[in-house]
Design an enzyme around this catalytic site. Structure first.
Site: not given
Ligand code: G3P
Ligand code: CA
Length: 239
Positions: A6-7, A33, A35, A48, A108, A110, A228
């Site tokens: 994640h990120r 993943e 953003d 993000h 993603e 944003k 994470d």
């Molecule tokens: O894509 C899943 C998750 O990343 C969505 O929430 O705020 O972490 O971008 P956020």
């Molecule tokens: Ca995200």
């Protein structure tokens, strides 16, 4: 159950930086993943928040600065001085890290706060250049954008992001043109989660950092989680 960084490996590296992505690319996990926002001069950058305040030594909205301006700041030292050379990566720079790996790529968009006119088309064009259209899923909390991505490029996988416990979200996903559903962790354990899985659509869940929660989600048949700490979770689930 698949594991997505994640990120990037954002628990151990500054989120959405090349350092975090290189760490993810070196792991035997399934995906990554990140953003995407759009700059004043129409460039796509991986970060993000709408502003650079939290994750850099600068201030201001991405939409108000050119790529060159954004590149003058440091995006690593807030996390640790060890990473003080990190810059904000462009979408292309992140795709360069993953183009030769096996990882599935979740982009993603944003655009739920600022509209970023034309962002969908720009992302699709870059994916075409990289020949990565079949290795990505494009997601967003802005479901209008997901609808538009599906219209412009029906062959690219799409997903709706959502926070709430919903009624028949798989039917809503059909209406929007989303192939998959990306749900907030606790909601995936409600009746809704089972129904999505039974519908045959992919259910991916964010953000799961505790090994015990990952195990619970695996037991109910969730297809993937975003974490994470992908290395820690991978080692636990494969012990
Ligand atoms: O894509 C899943 C998750 O990343 C969505 O929430 O705020 O972490 O971008 P956020
Ligand atoms: Ca995200």
């Amino acid at each position: 159950m698949k594991i997505y960084a994640h990120r990037g490996c954002s628990g151990t590296y500054p989120e959405n930086t090349i350092a975090a992505f290189k760490a993810a690319a070196s792991l035997p996990i399934d995906g990554v993943e990140f953003d995407v926002h759009m700059t004043k001069d129409g460039e796509l950058v991986v970060i993000h928040d709408e502003s650079i305040d939290r994750t850099s030594n600068g201030r201001g909205f991405i939409k108000d600065m050119t790529l060159k301006e954004l590149q003058t700041f440091d995006y690593g030292a807030w996390f640790s001085t060890e990473f003080k050379e990190e810059k904000v990566p462009t979408l292309s720079e992140v795709l360069d890290v993953f183009k030769g790996t096996h990882h599935h790529i979740n982009i993603e968009l944003k655009s739920d706060v600022f509209p970023y006119e034309g962002m969908e088309q720009k992302v699709i064009e870059i994916l075409k250049q990289y020949r990565l259209e079949d290795r990505v899923v494009i997601s967003s909390f802005n479901h209008e954008m997901i609808q538009q991505v599906k219209k412009l490029a029906p062959h690219i996988e799409t997903a709706i992001l959502f926070m709430e416990v919903m009624v028949d979200p798989q039917e809503y996903a059909e209406k929007v043109g989303a192939d998959a559903l990306h749900a907030f962790f606790p909601t995936a354990l409600r009746k809704m989660g089972k129904e999505i899985i039974a519908s045959g659509k992919q259910l991916r869940v964010f953000t799961v950092n505790e090994e015990a929660y990952a195990e619970v989600l695996q037991a109910v048949g969730v297809h993937a989680i975003f974490t994470d700490y992908p290395e820690k979770v991978y080692n636990y689930l494969n012990k």
